[in-house]
Design a protein around this motif. Structure first.
Motif, PDB file in Angstrom:
ATOM      1  N   ARG A  62      24.639  58.273  -7.369  1.00 18.32           N
ATOM      2  CA  ARG A  62      25.604  59.052  -6.584  1.00 18.32           C
ATOM      3  C   ARG A  62      25.158  59.230  -5.137  1.00 18.32           C
ATOM      4  N   GLN A  63      23.853  59.318  -4.937  1.00 20.31           N
ATOM      5  CA  GLN A  63      23.319  59.449  -3.576  1.00 20.31           C
ATOM      6  C   GLN A  63      23.367  58.129  -2.822  1.00 20.31           C
ATOM      7  N   GLY A  64      23.666  57.048  -3.532  1.00 17.13           N
ATOM      8  CA  GLY A  64      23.731  55.735  -2.899  1.00 17.13           C
ATOM      9  C   GLY A  64      22.379  55.065  -2.762  1.00 17.13           C
ATOM     10  N   ARG A  65      21.392  55.583  -3.411  1.00 21.47           N
ATOM     11  CA  ARG A  65      20.053  55.008  -3.322  1.00 21.47           C
ATOM     12  C   ARG A  65      19.908  53.784  -4.221  1.00 21.47           C
ATOM     13  N   ILE A  66      20.723  53.707  -5.267  1.00 23.12           N
ATOM     14  CA  ILE A  66      20.792  52.520  -6.117  1.00 23.12           C
ATOM     15  C   ILE A  66      22.176  51.936  -5.920  1.00 23.12           C
ATOM     16  N   GLN A  67      22.243  50.733  -5.382  1.00 20.34           N
ATOM     17  CA  GLN A  67      23.508  50.067  -5.101  1.00 20.34           C
ATOM     18  C   GLN A  67      24.002  49.353  -6.357  1.00 20.34           C
ATOM     19  N   LEU A  68      25.146  49.759  -6.871  1.00 17.29           N
ATOM     20  CA  LEU A  68      25.667  49.194  -8.106  1.00 17.29           C
ATOM     21  C   LEU A  68      26.075  47.737  -7.976  1.00 17.29           C
TER      22      LEU A  68
END
Length: 140
Positions: A70-76
């Motif tokens: 959700r924080q965008g630290r892991i890009q799906l």
């Protein structure tokens, strides 16, 4: 804006900002766990891992991995089998807050409410414009 709050994990008082939602000690611990997850996912054969497989292999709670997503630290976009639950029904999604079926359901409900509001407004306008005449009784 910075606020003074209690850490949701250890209840220590800290200054909350947009980037840091836990105290410094818990933040450092989260960073170490993030690195563990990131290193695991960085390996080519682990890129197709699901959320539960990633959690099991890294011993990091699913909720924390979801927080990283959700924080965008892991890009799906780099990990095809990772996702997070829809806020309404819990179906795994890859973008937004609602899945397609919940979005369309919500849109339909909004349209229905708008139609009902228009109908009520039309009825009110018609009732205001209607004129009623009463017969005067004749005096004897």
């Amino acid at each position: 804006m910075n606020n003074l709050e209690n850490c949701p994990q250890c209840f220590q008082v800290f200054v909350k900002n947009n980037l840091q939602t836990v105290c410094n000690d818990c933040f450092q611990e989260e960073e170490q766990l993030f690195q563990r997850v990131y290193i695991f996912l960085k390996k080519r054969n682990n890129r197709s891992s699901t959320l539960s497989e990633t959690s099991e292999a890294t011993e990091v709670k699913e909720d924390l991995i979801l927080k990283f997503i959700r924080q965008g630290r892991i890009q799906l976009s780099n990990f095809p089998n990772l996702g997070y639950p829809c806020e309404k029904c819990g179906t795994l999604i890859r973008e937004g807050k609602l899945c397609c079926s919940c979005k369309s359901s919500l849109t339909n409900q909004i349209r229905q409410m708008e139609r009902e509001e228009e109908h009520k407004k039309e009825r009110n306008e018609l009732s205001k414009s209607a004129t009623f005449y009463a017969n005067k009784p004749k005096s004897i």
